[in-house]
Design a protein around this motif. Sequence first.
Motif, short mmCIF file in Angstrom:
data_model
loop_
_atom_site.label_atom_id
_atom_site.label_comp_id
_atom_site.label_asym_id
_atom_site.label_seq_id
_atom_site.Cartn_x
_atom_site.Cartn_y
_atom_site.Cartn_z
N HIS A 246 -1.76 4.36 6.03
CA HIS A 246 -2.71 4.24 7.28
C HIS A 246 -1.96 3.73 8.71
O HIS A 246 -1.45 2.52 8.47
CB HIS A 246 -3.82 3.53 7.15
N PRO A 247 -1.84 4.45 9.95
CA PRO A 247 -1.03 3.82 10.78
C PRO A 247 -1.40 2.51 11.43
O PRO A 247 -0.41 1.81 11.90
CB PRO A 247 -1.09 4.92 11.72
N GLN A 248 -2.57 2.11 11.12
CA GLN A 248 -2.95 0.91 11.75
C GLN A 248 -2.63 -0.22 10.96
O GLN A 248 -2.67 -1.53 11.32
CB GLN A 248 -4.43 0.88 12.13
N ASP A 249 -2.35 0.02 9.74
CA ASP A 249 -2.25 -1.25 8.76
C ASP A 249 -0.67 -2.01 8.86
O ASP A 249 -0.64 -2.94 8.55
CB ASP A 249 -2.38 -0.58 7.29
N ALA A 250 0.28 -1.18 9.28
CA ALA A 250 1.88 -1.52 9.19
C ALA A 250 1.93 -2.59 9.93
O ALA A 250 2.58 -3.83 9.69
CB ALA A 250 2.38 -0.47 9.76
N PRO A 251 1.48 -3.04 11.27
CA PRO A 251 1.61 -4.39 11.77
C PRO A 251 1.03 -5.45 11.08
O PRO A 251 1.30 -6.49 11.12
CB PRO A 251 0.95 -3.97 13.35
N TRP A 252 -0.10 -4.97 10.50
CA TRP A 252 -0.87 -6.26 9.85
C TRP A 252 -0.06 -6.71 8.43
O TRP A 252 0.13 -7.69 8.40
CB TRP A 252 -1.95 -5.87 9.40
N HIS A 253 0.64 -5.52 7.89
CA HIS A 253 1.63 -5.85 6.62
C HIS A 253 2.73 -6.73 7.21
O HIS A 253 3.29 -7.56 6.36
CB HIS A 253 2.06 -4.49 6.11
N GLN A 254 3.31 -6.39 8.41
CA GLN A 254 4.17 -7.10 8.96
C GLN A 254 4.03 -8.47 9.24
O GLN A 254 4.70 -9.31 8.97
CB GLN A 254 5.03 -6.41 10.33
N VAL A 255 2.90 -8.80 9.78
CA VAL A 255 2.60 -10.13 9.89
C VAL A 255 2.48 -11.03 8.50
O VAL A 255 2.90 -11.96 8.55
CB VAL A 255 1.20 -10.33 10.75
N ARG A 256 1.68 -10.31 7.45
CA ARG A 256 1.98 -10.78 6.16
C ARG A 256 3.04 -11.24 5.73
O ARG A 256 3.54 -12.13 5.06
CB ARG A 256 1.11 -9.86 5.25
N LEU A 257 4.14 -10.42 6.08
CA LEU A 257 5.57 -10.56 5.31
C LEU A 257 6.16 -11.80 6.10
O LEU A 257 6.82 -12.78 5.65
CB LEU A 257 6.34 -9.25 5.61
N LEU A 258 5.94 -11.67 7.59
CA LEU A 258 6.43 -13.01 8.36
C LEU A 258 5.96 -14.09 8.00
O LEU A 258 6.37 -15.28 8.24
CB LEU A 258 6.43 -12.68 9.81
N LEU A 259 4.63 -14.15 7.91
CA LEU A 259 3.91 -15.39 7.36
C LEU A 259 4.52 -15.94 6.18
O LEU A 259 4.77 -17.14 5.92
CB LEU A 259 2.34 -15.02 7.06
N ARG A 260 4.72 -14.98 5.30
CA ARG A 260 5.54 -15.56 3.86
C ARG A 260 6.71 -16.04 4.11
O ARG A 260 7.18 -17.09 3.69
CB ARG A 260 5.41 -14.15 2.88
N LEU A 261 7.69 -15.53 5.16
CA LEU A 261 8.91 -15.95 5.41
C LEU A 261 8.83 -17.25 5.88
O LEU A 261 9.68 -18.36 5.76
CB LEU A 261 9.51 -14.97 6.21
N HIS A 262 7.82 -17.63 6.86
CA HIS A 262 7.31 -18.96 7.85
C HIS A 262 7.30 -19.91 6.44
O HIS A 262 7.80 -20.90 6.64
CB HIS A 262 6.39 -18.55 8.29
N ARG A 263 6.55 -19.68 5.69
CA ARG A 263 6.09 -20.50 4.27
C ARG A 263 7.46 -20.64 3.67
O ARG A 263 7.50 -22.04 3.11
CB ARG A 263 4.93 -19.83 3.64
N TYR A 264 8.22 -19.93 3.37
CA TYR A 264 9.44 -20.17 2.48
C TYR A 264 10.19 -21.17 3.40
O TYR A 264 10.88 -22.12 2.80
CB TYR A 264 10.15 -19.01 2.39
N ALA A 265 10.26 -21.08 4.50
CA ALA A 265 11.08 -21.85 5.61
C ALA A 265 10.58 -23.35 5.62
O ALA A 265 11.33 -24.21 5.43
CB ALA A 265 11.02 -21.50 6.85
#
Length: 385
Positions: free
Chosen positions: A284-303
Amino acid sequence: MAQRHLDPTNPTTAPADAVAGYLRERATEFLRALRTHRETGGGTTNGNEESTDAALALRRSARRISGTLHTFRPLLDADWSESLRPELAWLSGTLGREHAYAARLDRLVGALNRLSGATNLPTQTSVTARSDAGAAPIGAAAGSRAAAGSRAAGAARAGAAAPGATGTGSRPPAGPDRGNLTVGAAKAGALLDRQLTLARTRAHSAALQALGSSRFHAVADSVAVLASEVPLTPTATAMDLGPLAAAAHDRLHDAVTGLPLHTAGHPYNAEALIHGLSPDTAPHPQDAPWHQVRLLLRLHRYALEVLHPEAVPVDVRLLTAGEALNRHRDASEAASAAAAAARTPRIAPATAYALGVLHADQRHEVEASRFAFQQCWQKEAVRTP
């Protein structure tokens, strides 16, 4: 031997030591999980729960090592880190597919039971493949899916679920057409069970093959070296971790800014249903930006884990946002699985109808998750000891 945690607030502790200590601990966890996985029969087709937990621990460690290599790459040898990161991503993705397919099937069957009022899980033994043989052509099934989408959208807008509810939450009965939905739900459940169980079996075989491959052994050897020696750059001792961690936070903030939060602030606006019945099988084309935010939130948590090795300060907003994005990912992938099942040739109209309702239900769960994220993100972060 337990490793000493480094305190980044201690001026006598070099920032490079904090990164190196974190990577060594994650590498040690990786090797410990690998040993447990092998000792508990993870290399066979009848792996027990302990070996499954060990595989998940392998994946968690791989994700954290990869995320740390990405966020703090200026401190690390560039050639080494850039060669290891994609291998860790490959391993994490391979190990996660089997669990994802199992969770997706549970979610979809639970949603079917909730929508149809059934009490038993539809299985292959209750509905055979012959039940759909010689049924209506694809055009009729597509028409049923379109009608189902419209009906489910109206039910959701009428308040079928509270914003932010999960896919297995309690809802009132689906209303009219309950008989048609109940008839098709068993067949839809059996179809999903066949497709997702087959996908899970293939994912299990792929994971076993990956764990026995020379590619994995190369990754394990690199992680074993990492557990004792971290390849830092000559200038790593003079660098500050603060700006690197802040950059991870800024990337997250910028990605969130790009989301349609204003639209997501209105519950059940059916934005997630747009293109829902498209014949395109791509995500679904709308989902990709939300999935990217989820990935960046995880990287922020690891930092934050690197900066606070003893205990990461609890941020209720980040925790709630992460849960909402996880639900968003699960519902999005479940909706895609329902849509894929609905494209099966020559399925009965009742089956297509049930899958259409299921698809619309999961897309509304996507909308509810976006609403929950928007609500929590707009609140000021609350920290507790």
